[in-house]
Design an enzyme around this catalytic site. Structure first.
Site, mmCIF file in Angstrom:
data_model
loop_
_atom_site.group_PDB
_atom_site.id
_atom_site.type_symbol
_atom_site.label_atom_id
_atom_site.label_comp_id
_atom_site.label_asym_id
_atom_site.label_seq_id
_atom_site.Cartn_x
_atom_site.Cartn_y
_atom_site.Cartn_z
ATOM 1 N N ASN A 114 0.835 -1.199 0.000
ATOM 2 C CA ASN A 114 0.000 0.000 0.000
ATOM 3 C C ASN A 114 0.865 1.242 0.000
ATOM 4 O OD1 ASN A 114 -0.442 1.920 2.505
ATOM 5 N ND2 ASN A 114 0.129 -0.091 3.339
ATOM 6 N N GLY A 117 -0.809 6.685 2.168
ATOM 7 C CA GLY A 117 -0.321 8.012 2.509
ATOM 8 C C GLY A 117 -1.141 8.757 3.548
ATOM 9 N N PHE A 118 -1.530 8.068 4.621
ATOM 10 C CA PHE A 118 -2.271 8.712 5.721
ATOM 11 C C PHE A 118 -3.532 9.419 5.216
ATOM 12 C CE2 PHE A 118 1.771 9.486 8.542
ATOM 13 C CZ PHE A 118 1.881 8.122 8.757
ATOM 14 N N SER A 185 6.011 5.111 8.476
ATOM 15 C CA SER A 185 5.340 4.816 7.215
ATOM 16 C C SER A 185 6.246 5.237 6.057
ATOM 17 C CB SER A 185 4.014 5.578 7.109
ATOM 18 O OG SER A 185 3.498 5.485 5.790
ATOM 19 N N ASN A 187 5.160 5.933 3.172
ATOM 20 C CA ASN A 187 4.289 6.562 2.183
ATOM 21 C C ASN A 187 4.079 8.061 2.373
ATOM 22 O OD1 ASN A 187 3.878 4.011 0.975
ATOM 23 N ND2 ASN A 187 2.380 3.522 2.566
ATOM 24 N N THR A 188 4.747 8.651 3.352
ATOM 25 C CA THR A 188 4.779 10.104 3.518
ATOM 26 C C THR A 188 6.222 10.539 3.338
ATOM 27 O OG1 THR A 188 2.883 10.158 5.017
ATOM 28 C CG2 THR A 188 4.388 12.032 5.101
ATOM 29 N N LYS A 227 6.262 3.860 16.781
ATOM 30 C CA LYS A 227 6.204 2.788 15.792
ATOM 31 C C LYS A 227 7.346 2.934 14.807
ATOM 32 C CE LYS A 227 2.990 0.187 12.915
ATOM 33 N NZ LYS A 227 1.571 0.016 12.542
ATOM 34 N N ASN A 256 6.415 -1.494 11.343
ATOM 35 C CA ASN A 256 5.568 -1.041 10.249
ATOM 36 C C ASN A 256 5.833 -1.909 9.010
ATOM 37 O OD1 ASN A 256 3.882 0.715 8.641
ATOM 38 N ND2 ASN A 256 4.438 2.394 9.992
ATOM 39 N N GLY A 307 3.333 -9.496 9.767
ATOM 40 C CA GLY A 307 3.410 -10.857 9.274
ATOM 41 C C GLY A 307 2.700 -11.916 10.073
#
Length: 350
Positions: A114, A117-118, A185, A187-188, A227, A256, A307
Site C-alpha cells: 500500500n 499516505g495517511f 510509514s 508513504n509520507t 512505531k 511497520n 506478518g
C-alpha cells in the site's frame, strides 16, 4: 463464534480492487456494529490478561493501526475478540492521501503493498468517532484498550513535523489508553528520516515535555509508544532504543511495513511503490523485535506487528521478545478467526 465463515466472503472481496474491498468492508462494519448483524463476525474474546505500560490488556492480540484510519468501526472490530485496538493514523488536517490505485494484493505471498499516505478525515472527525464508540464508554479491568495513532500531514515540511505531532497529541490525549507516534510509514515523504538519532531526539524531546503538561491538565499519564520500521540495521536499532529510553517513552511498536521486495521478487505488483505487509515481513519484524529486546532489556514494553498470519506466527513474536502482538494483513487474508487462533496460541505458551 461468528455465524458466517470468512471463507465464504473472501472470494467476493478478493474479486474487487483491494481498496474498494477495504472501503466496502469498513462501511459494512460501521453500519452493522452494535446491531444483531454483528453476529456475522463476532468472536468470544480469549481471556489472557497482561499488564504492560501501566495498562491491563484483556488479551495479547490487538489490531494494528491503518485498517480503521478514521476510528469509525471501533465497536465492530472489538466484537472480533481483540484485547486492544489501535486506530489511525490521524493527521491534524484531513487529507486525501496518494493518488489511486494505491493498494495491491500479492496472494501468492499472503501480502499487500500500500501507498495510501495517511488518507484520513482529520483530527476533529477522528475524535468525534472515538467519542461515539460504545466500547470507549466501558470501564473496568476487562475493558478493551484503545490506542490512537498520530502522524504528520503530507504538506507539512519535515522540519516542522513536531508541530503536527504536538497538535495530534493534544487532541487525542484525553481519549486514548495509549498514543502511538508513527514515524515509520514509507508513504509520507521523508517521514522515516525521523527515525535517525538526531531527528528522533528533536522530535521526542518536545513530545515528552508536552505529555507532562497534558498529564497534569487531564489528571492521567497516557503511555506513549513509537512505531518503527523493519528496515533498520543493528546499530540503528540500538541508537533508537537508547533514544526511546532517554525520553521516557513507554513502549515501541515493531514494526511497520517494509520497503524491501526481496521476498516477493517476480510476483505481480511486486515492484509497486509503497509498504509491503503480510507474511514476507514476519522474519524482518521478528529480527527487529529481538534486537530491541536485547537493547531495551527485559521490562520495556514491545508490541510486535508484521506478518502474523497464524497462531504460530503470533507465538513467534512473543518468542522473539514482544509482549503483545498486532495483526492487520492477516485479518484480510484469514478473517476474524485469526484473532482467536493467535490469542489461544499465545495463551498456551504460558
Amino acid at each position: 463464534m461468528s455465524l458466517i465463515p470468512y471463507a465464504l466472503a473472501r472470494p467476493f472481496l478478493f474479486g474487487l480492487d483491494a481498496e474498494t474491498a477495504h472501503e466496502l468492508t469498513m462501511a459494512s462494519l460501521a453500519r452493522t456494529q452494535g446491531t444483531p448483524l454483528s453476529l456475522a463476525y463476532c468472536n468470544t474474546r480469549v481471556d489472557d490478561p497482561i499488564e504492560l505500560a501501566g495498562l491491563k490488556f484483556p488479551n495479547r492480540v490487538g489490531l494494528a493501526a491503518g485498517l480503521d484510519k478514521n476510528a469509525r468501526c471501533i465497536d465492530g472490530l472489538a466484537a472480533m475478540g481483540f484485547g486492544f485496538i489501535e486506530v489511525g493514523t490521524v493527521t491534524p488536517k484531513a487529507q486525501p492521501g496518494n493518488p489511486k490505485p494505491r493498494m495491491f494484493r500479492l496472494p501468492q505471498a499472503n501480502a499487500l503493498i500500500n501507498r495510501l499516505g495517511f488518507n484520513n478525515d482529520g483530527l476533529d472527525a477522528f475524535i468525534a468517532n472515538v467519542q461515539a464508540s460504545r466500547v470507549r464508554k466501558q470501564t473496568g479491568p476487562a475493558a478493551l484498550l484503545l490506542g490512537l495513532n498520530i502522524g504528520k500531514n503530507a504538506a507539512t515540511p519535515i522540519q516542522d513535523a513536531v508541530d503536527d505531532y504536538l497538535i495530534g497529541l493534544n487532541g487525542v490525549y484525553p481519549h486514548a489508553d495509549y498514543v502511538t507516534i508513527n514515524i515509520s510509514s514509507p508513504n509520507t515523504k521523508n517521514l522515516r528520516t525521523l527515525q535517525s538519532d538526531e531527528a528522533l531526539d528533536a522530535l521526542l524531546g518536545p513530545i515528552a515535555k508536552r505529555r507532562e503538561t497534558l498529564a497534569s491538565r487531564h489528571g492521567k499519564r497516557v503511555p506513549l509508544f513509537v512505531k518503527i520500521a523493519p528496515d533498520l540495521d543493528e546499530d540503528q536499532v540500538s541508537l533508537l532504543a537508547a533514544t526511546l529510553k532517554r525520553h521516557g517513552m513507554d513502549g515501541v511498536i515493531a514494526t511497520n511495513t517494509t520497503i524491501s521486495r526481496e521476498a516477493v521478487k517476480g510476483m505481480v505488483h511486486a515492484e509497486e511503490a509503497g509498504g509491503l505487509s503480510g507474511a514476507p515481513v514476519l522474519e524482518a519484524s521478528n529480527r527487529v523485535i529481538s534486537l530491541l529486546r536485547a537493547s531495551l532489556g527485559k521490562g520495556f514494553p514491545i508490541i510486535g506487528a508484521g506478518g502474523v498470519m497464524s497462531g504460530a506466527d503470533a507465538a513467534s513474536k512473543i518468542k522473539a521478545g514482544a509482549d503483545v502482538v498486532q495483526i492487520y494483513t492477516g485479518l484480510i487474508y484469514k478473517g476474524p478467526a485469526l484473532v482467536t487462533e493467535a490469542a489461544l496460541a499465545i495463551k498456551k505458551m504460558r
